[in-house]
Each structure stands twice: as C-alpha cells, then as structure tokens.
Write a protein that holds these residues in place. Sequence first.
Motif, PDB file in Angstrom:
ATOM      1  N   ARG A 145     -23.321  15.484  13.420  1.00 26.11           N
ATOM      2  CA  ARG A 145     -22.357  14.599  12.759  1.00 26.11           C
ATOM      3  C   ARG A 145     -22.380  14.829  11.249  1.00 26.11           C
ATOM      4  O   ARG A 145     -21.338  14.830  10.594  1.00 26.11           O
ATOM      5  CB  ARG A 145     -22.672  13.135  13.061  1.00 26.11           C
TER       6      ARG A 145
ATOM      7  N   ILE B 198     -20.580  18.131  10.415  1.00 31.70           N
ATOM      8  CA  ILE B 198     -19.126  17.997  10.511  1.00 31.70           C
ATOM      9  C   ILE B 198     -18.578  17.159   9.359  1.00 31.70           C
ATOM     10  O   ILE B 198     -17.588  17.534   8.711  1.00 31.70           O
ATOM     11  CB  ILE B 198     -18.742  17.358  11.867  1.00 31.70           C
TER      12      ILE B 198
ATOM     13  N   SER C 172     -16.209  18.694   6.479  1.00 30.08           N
ATOM     14  CA  SER C 172     -14.841  18.191   6.477  1.00 30.08           C
ATOM     15  C   SER C 172     -14.508  17.463   5.183  1.00 30.08           C
ATOM     16  O   SER C 172     -13.426  17.639   4.625  1.00 30.08           O
ATOM     17  CB  SER C 172     -14.625  17.256   7.675  1.00 30.08           C
TER      18      SER C 172
ATOM     19  N   SER D 160     -12.415  21.163  15.237  1.00 34.14           N
ATOM     20  CA  SER D 160     -11.150  20.436  15.065  1.00 34.14           C
ATOM     21  C   SER D 160     -11.206  19.486  13.875  1.00 34.14           C
ATOM     22  O   SER D 160     -10.189  19.236  13.222  1.00 34.14           O
ATOM     23  CB  SER D 160     -10.816  19.648  16.330  1.00 34.14           C
ATOM     24  N   PHE D 161     -12.392  18.978  13.578  1.00 37.27           N
ATOM     25  CA  PHE D 161     -12.501  18.048  12.458  1.00 37.27           C
ATOM     26  C   PHE D 161     -12.282  18.772  11.126  1.00 37.27           C
ATOM     27  O   PHE D 161     -11.751  18.191  10.173  1.00 37.27           O
ATOM     28  CB  PHE D 161     -13.861  17.347  12.485  1.00 37.27           C
TER      29      PHE D 161
ATOM     30  N   THR E 230      -8.524  19.111  10.804  1.00 38.88           N
ATOM     31  CA  THR E 230      -7.777  17.919  10.386  1.00 38.88           C
ATOM     32  C   THR E 230      -7.717  17.800   8.880  1.00 38.88           C
ATOM     33  O   THR E 230      -6.895  17.046   8.348  1.00 38.88           O
ATOM     34  CB  THR E 230      -8.418  16.629  10.939  1.00 38.88           C
ATOM     35  N   THR E 231      -8.565  18.535   8.176  1.00 39.80           N
ATOM     36  CA  THR E 231      -8.683  18.332   6.726  1.00 39.80           C
ATOM     37  C   THR E 231      -7.422  18.730   5.971  1.00 39.80           C
ATOM     38  O   THR E 231      -7.118  18.135   4.933  1.00 39.80           O
ATOM     39  CB  THR E 231      -9.883  19.114   6.154  1.00 39.80           C
TER      40      THR E 231
ATOM     41  N   VAL F 232      -7.509  16.913  17.065  1.00 36.11           N
ATOM     42  CA  VAL F 232      -8.756  16.824  17.822  1.00 36.11           C
ATOM     43  C   VAL F 232      -8.483  16.911  19.322  1.00 36.11           C
ATOM     44  O   VAL F 232      -9.184  17.607  20.064  1.00 36.11           O
ATOM     45  CB  VAL F 232      -9.492  15.513  17.474  1.00 36.11           C
TER      46      VAL F 232
END
Length: 576
Positions: free
Chosen positions: A20, A23, A27, A162-163, A166-167, A316
């Motif tokens: 976590r 990521i 991100s 995927s995170f 998303t940025t 995501v």
Amino acid sequence: MAEATRNGSEASRGISAEERRVIAASSAGTVFEWYDFYLYGALAPIIGAQFFSAYTETQQAIFALLTFAAGFLVRPFGAVVFGRLGDIVGRKYTFVMTVVLMGVATFAVGLLPGYETLGLAAPLALIGLRMLQGLAAGGEYGGAAIYVAEHAPPGKRGFFTSFVNTTSALALLLSLMVILVTQLAIDASYPAITTSSGGTRTAFESWGWRIPFLLSIVLLAISLYIRLAMNESPAFLRIKEEGRISSAPLKEAFQDRRNLGTGLLALFGLVAGQAVVWYTAHFYTLFFMQKSLKVDPFTVNVLLSWAIVISVPFVVLFSRLSDRIGRKPVILGGCALAALTYFPLFDLLARTANPALHRAQASVSITVVADPRDCSFQFNPTGAAKFRTSCDIAKSALTASSARYATEDAHVGTPATVRFRDGTVLSPSSDDFAKALTVKLVAEGYPGPAHPETVRIAVEPERGLANLWQVFDIATVQKLTIIAIMVLMMLWAAMAYGPMAAALVELFPVHIRYTAVSLPYHIGNGWFGGLLPATAFAMVAASGDMYFGLWYPVVVAAATAIIGWLWVPETYRNTD
C-alpha cells in the motif's frame, strides 16, 4: 507444482501494508508531477493570448496547442536519458530527478513575461520550458509504473499498476480544481484590465493564471519528500546483486532485433491507439468545447471534472479485469470502441452543448473561394509563419467563429472571398472584414457568445469563492447529457490506458525494462497523443468542418486495434 501453488496464494492474498505504501507513494508523486505537466493544457487558450498575441485568434489557438505539444515531442528523449539511468542507477533516484526537473520548469512558467514584454523571446522561452517538462515526463511514467509492477504479486500486476494509471486523470482534475478556485478568487478581488488593442481581460486571464504554476513549488517539496523516503525496487536490487545490470540498456533494448520488434509492436499495437483515445477524451474534448462550441471555461472545467470523478474508478476496474481475461481484449477494445463512436459522440456533444450552433452549421452555406496556393495548412511549431494571405485570413476568421464552410478553387492570383448562399460576398482584404463577417454570421443564425441555448453554469464574479457551490449546478438534462458523453469517452480511455503499464512491463526483461518501456510509451503518448489537439484543430481550419480533426484519433485508434489484435502477444500470465 509448488511454484504454481505459491503464485496462486500470492494472487489471492490482500495488499500488504508495504505494498500500500509503495502504491500510495508512487501514485502521489506522479499525480503532483502530472499536475505540473497538464496545467498548461488546461490553460492553453489563456496562455495562447498571452504569448502569441501578435497572431489571430485561430492562430493563437494552434500555436498554444503546438507549444503544449512541444512538451510531448521531447518525451521520448527524456525516456532515453532517464530510462538509461533507471536501468543503471536504479528506479528510485531516477524519478527523484524527474520530479525536481518538472517542478522547477513549471514554477518558471509562472514567472515568464508575455509577448507584450519580451516579444518573440517570450514564446521561445515558453517552448523551452515546455521541453524541459517533457524531458522530465519522459522519465516519470516508466519509473513509477515499473516500480509498482515490480512490487506486485503474481496475478495482480494490472490491479497494482492501475493506481499509477489513475494519476493522469487525477492530476488533470487537480489542475482544473486549482484553476477554478484561483479564477474565482482573483476575478472577485481584482478588476478587468484593458489590453493594448483596446479589449479587456479579466484579472485571471491577465496575470492570475500564473498562480497555479507558482504553487507547483509546494507540490515539488511534497513530491521530493515522498520519493526520497521510498525504497529501491526489489527486482532491480535482485539483478544488481546477481551482477545482471545492463551497461548499455538502450543498445540492448533496441539494437537486438527481437527487442526492437517488441518495441515497435508495443508502439503501434498498443500505445499509439491508447494515446489518441486518452488525449481525445481528456484534452481535445476540453478544447473542442471551449473553442469550437463556445462554452465558457468555467462551465467546461466543471463538467469535465465531474466526468473525471465518475470515470477514474473504471481505470482500476478495467485493469483488474485485464488480470483475469488478458491485457489485449481490454486495451484494444477501448481503441475499437473509440474509433467506432467518436463521430456520433462529438456530434451529440455539439447538438447538446450549443444547439443553435449545431443548427446553423447544418443550414448555413458558406464557401471560401480562393487560389489553392494562397491557402496554408496552419500548423507551424516555431510560430515563425504569419499566415497573412487572404485565404488564411478567411479560414482563420471562420474557424474562430466555428462556422462551417467549403472551399472552391479560384484562378491563380485571385484574392480569396467568402461567399454566402444568398449571394453576399465578403473580402478578407477589406479593413472591416472581421466585423462584417460577425454581423453576417449572426444574421444567418450563428449564436453570439451569450446565447441562452448554450450550456452554462452561471457565476457571479463579485461573490468570489462562494461560486464554488456552482460546481453542483449540473442537475439539468443538458448538463447531465454532456457529462454522460464525456464519461463514455473516458471509459474507452480507461479501457485503453488502465492495463497499459502492466502490458508494457510484461513485454520486456527486467534488466532493460526502464528503457524499453519508456521509449515506446513516450513516443506514442508524446507524438501521437501530444500532437493530437494541434493537428486536429489545424485540420479543422483547413477543411472548414469542425469534426474533420476527429479522423486523426479514429484512424490511429483503429490501426492500433487491428495491429495489436493480429501481432501483439498476450502477456498477463508473465510473472517476471
């Protein structure tokens, strides 16, 4: 068997606290860096008036977009420089360097004087700073995506990366929100300013636009803190301990015939289509609504922001789907859907956002009669050409008014004229051409800037930040329809972009991965994607059809779908 069991248990477990943190850190830093890069895109129309004030409105728009594209053109060179460092020195410290370069260049844009102060030196300096931003961006995505991918357990690489993907949308959203807040606060506190040409600009258009750029220095400090606290990628540490670090990653990546072939397939069979789909949904739509459909920037930014908020979770979702069914069906499905639907979606967008303009384009007949040699394709990255021929003046003025027109060849040397169906003929060479054209277009049914049918979220400048509540003024059929159209296009982008990091990482071996991933990604997004708005708008000016520029993303997306489906290998089971 034991290996398969281990991979299965790894894929089924949850995300650990360390994962976590990896990521979140990757991100967050990437959001801040893309915020810097996308600020220019969100403010391109305003910046065009500041740095290209010697040109017509249409030429300002094209030059502003070309300057936006300049940052994309050099991204492959940044990929080469920083990709090599990432494969030799390591992932962590390479994208520490990229965030510093991006932050400093963005801050400098906020300090740069405009054309009225520095003349031609102003746009040249702006282009130079955009190129520095592009160099930094060229090293950013590969580092962040690879760093996260190399921490991902088997079977979850799409979900983890995927995170990072998303940025881009979150950074655009952040830039739009900062612009909205700054614009409302500045315009409520400071009066409009009269320009040297006798027109007026709001305080935000005159100087307030600089504040979002200057704020990037704060985000630079946060990003630097986050990235310095990160650990090196375990995959890189492993090959370092094993003595397998490449001494010439660029040579290994692209002089080797197999790797070169894989890179070309990645570019034309995955990235090129993804690039045009993403930039059409997020940037060309923004510019199309402001410049072609004459919707005010506040309204466009609010509607686009809502669409981003709704669509981001799908990045995501589609990435996680690619862990189960493969990267190709998701990525190429997004490209194919975009190619099939862009023309009807943009027509519906125009019909909804500005119905009067849509009707006028369908019913008013306008012809530019000109010597073909007198008409230029108004695409000029250096800004050196003035486009002052009678044909260029006519097309520029009509495009700026979003008027649809056809072109008819005249005899060699004949000055251009603008002819209407009722026999009215206007000469671009006359001093009152711009005024006469505006009067005639209004008489024919083209709407003025405050037409009641044009979508608008009303604000009262004197209320300042109290206008922020207006971001919730979307509960009408017209506004919700526009948001739905934008969301649909962003869903195609989410499909094409969400699994991209995982797909590219899985195509190349660890020891050359930073270089091999970064170069095709940034050629695709830098050249195919970055040039899209300026190229499409120049195509519109040349053709007289505001939808004609859509052929650019449609053809590229369709070609990618075909090439990718036929020749790109499926990689989602690759665990290296």
